[in-house]
Design an enzyme around this catalytic site. Structure first.
Site, short mmCIF file in Angstrom:
data_model
loop_
_atom_site.label_atom_id
_atom_site.label_comp_id
_atom_site.label_asym_id
_atom_site.label_seq_id
_atom_site.Cartn_x
_atom_site.Cartn_y
_atom_site.Cartn_z
N ARG A 51 18.75 -19.24 45.21
CA ARG A 51 17.59 -18.95 46.04
C ARG A 51 17.26 -17.47 46.15
NH1 ARG A 51 19.61 -23.44 47.19
NH2 ARG A 51 21.51 -22.27 46.87
N THR A 52 18.26 -16.67 46.45
CA THR A 52 17.97 -15.27 46.76
C THR A 52 17.40 -14.56 45.53
OG1 THR A 52 19.81 -15.35 48.30
CG2 THR A 52 18.95 -13.17 47.77
N LYS A 80 32.90 -3.33 30.85
CA LYS A 80 33.56 -2.28 30.06
C LYS A 80 34.20 -1.23 30.95
CE LYS A 80 29.70 -2.58 26.84
NZ LYS A 80 28.51 -1.80 26.44
N ARG A 101 23.26 -7.96 44.90
CA ARG A 101 24.27 -8.77 45.59
C ARG A 101 25.61 -8.38 45.00
NH1 ARG A 101 24.10 -15.20 46.56
NH2 ARG A 101 22.73 -14.45 48.21
N HIS A 129 23.50 -10.21 55.12
CA HIS A 129 22.53 -10.83 54.20
C HIS A 129 21.17 -10.71 54.89
CE1 HIS A 129 20.82 -13.24 51.16
NE2 HIS A 129 21.61 -14.30 51.20
N1 CP Z 1 21.06 -18.64 50.83
C1 CP Z 1 21.51 -18.02 49.71
O1 CP Z 1 21.89 -16.84 49.75
O2 CP Z 1 21.48 -18.80 48.60
P1 CP Z 1 21.92 -18.32 47.15
O3 CP Z 1 23.39 -18.01 47.20
O4 CP Z 1 21.57 -19.45 46.23
O5 CP Z 1 21.15 -17.07 46.83
#
Ligand code: CP
Length: 307
Positions: A51-52, A80, A101, A129
């Site tokens: 999603r993110t 590397k 991320r 998040h």
């Molecule tokens: N909610 C969320 O962070 O989903 P993903 O890990 O799929 O990005």
């Protein structure tokens, strides 16, 4: 650090949160335009995501910008031995914004210290998040008609769940009441309970996901027990299925109750809940597109509301 970075929800004020929500509302009405024409965004995902990453990339694409990056660090020079610092400095040569991320808590904050390009934290370990929080706030606002005076029940992995940590902090402006439902092993960490106390936020803790808890909730925020955060697989096995929401459990719930979940789910919400009008988790994920369009335009100093 670029002042338009978004690393922690604590980086932004109540007014900035409300501005982002207003932008999200605008983008829900106008998801396609060319306001990012000529801009390049990088998505650097050192941890898996559906999603993110895809909603950030859709957000850029629908606004006319371009995307570079990786979804698998195994295809980058980090394998590397290139450091995070060098990776961020290199990518900063090519892009106007970096969305990242990382599995290490504090990685996004560190990135802001080595570049002037705005950094958007798309999740750092069990820490924060913030873009998820913006879509959660937008979802709560849309379904409840506002953000004030709500009872929010958080269920499951409250220890490692970065989404509940960020949401808890953002709600401090809106007089919430929290119910934390978790086993002792996955209880809300002390620092977040201290935060509630310092901010005058009422909360109760229980291990019992009882009808009494469900029936007083405006929002139930279910979370996945995150196998990837456990060092002991036996401990994961012991706690992974402690809390599952079934449709029958919603019989006495408030009419305005909505079920949220950041997704992905494993066993926390039975499939028999999906057709209940109170299930909102798929709409919640859709709201991520608009919330992320809001975050990106703010970071790039572009205001769609000023035309
Ligand atoms: N909610 C969320 O962070 O989903 P993903 O890990 O799929 O990005």
């Amino acid at each position: 650090m670029c002042s338009k970075s978004l690393v922690s929800i604590e980086d932004i004020s109540k007014d900035e949160i409300l501005d982002l929500l207003e932008r999200a509302r605008y983008f829900e009405q106008h998801p396609n335009s060319k306001i990012l024409d000529g801009k390049v965004a990088a998505t650097l995902f050192f941890e898996p995501s559906t999603r993110t990453r895809l909603s950030f990339e859709t957000a850029v694409n629908r606004l006319g910008g371009r995307i570079i990056g990786f979804s698998d660090p195994g295809t980058s020079s980090s394998v590397k031995g290139e450091t995070l610092k060098d990776t961020i400095k290199m990518v900063s040569n090519y892009t106007d914004i970096i969305i990242m991320r990382h599995f290490l808590e504090g990685a996004a904050r560190y990135a802001t210290e080595v570049t002037d390009v705005p950094i958007i934290n798309a999740g750092d370990g069990a820490n924060q998040h913030p873009s998820q929080t913006m879509l959660d706030l937008y979802s709560i606002m849309k379904t409840q008609g506002g953000l004030e005076n709500l009872t929010i029940t958080m269920v499951g992995d409250l220890k490692y769940g970065r989404t509940v940590h960020s949401l808890l902090m953002a709600m401090k402006y809106f007089n919430p009441r929290f119910i934390f439902v978790a086993s002792k092993e996955l209880a809300m960490p002390q620092e977040y309970k201290d935060f509630c106390r310092a901010e005058g936020i009422e909360y109760i803790e229980t291990e019992d996901f009882s009808p009494e808890v469900i029936n007083q909730s405006d929002i139930i925020y279910m979370t996945r027990v995150q196998r990837e955060r456990f060092t002991d697989p036996m401990e994961y096995e012991r706690v992974k299925d402690l809390y599952t929401l079934h449709n029958a459990m919603l019989e006495g719930s408030k009419p305005n109750l909505r079920i949220l979940h950041p997704l992905p789910r494993v066993n926390e919400i039975d499939r028999d809940v999906d057709d209940n009008p109170k299930a909102y988790y798929f709409d919640q994920a859709r709201n991520g597109l608009f919330a992320r369009q809001a975050i990106i335009t703010r970071a790039l100093g572009i205001n769609p509301l000023e035309k």
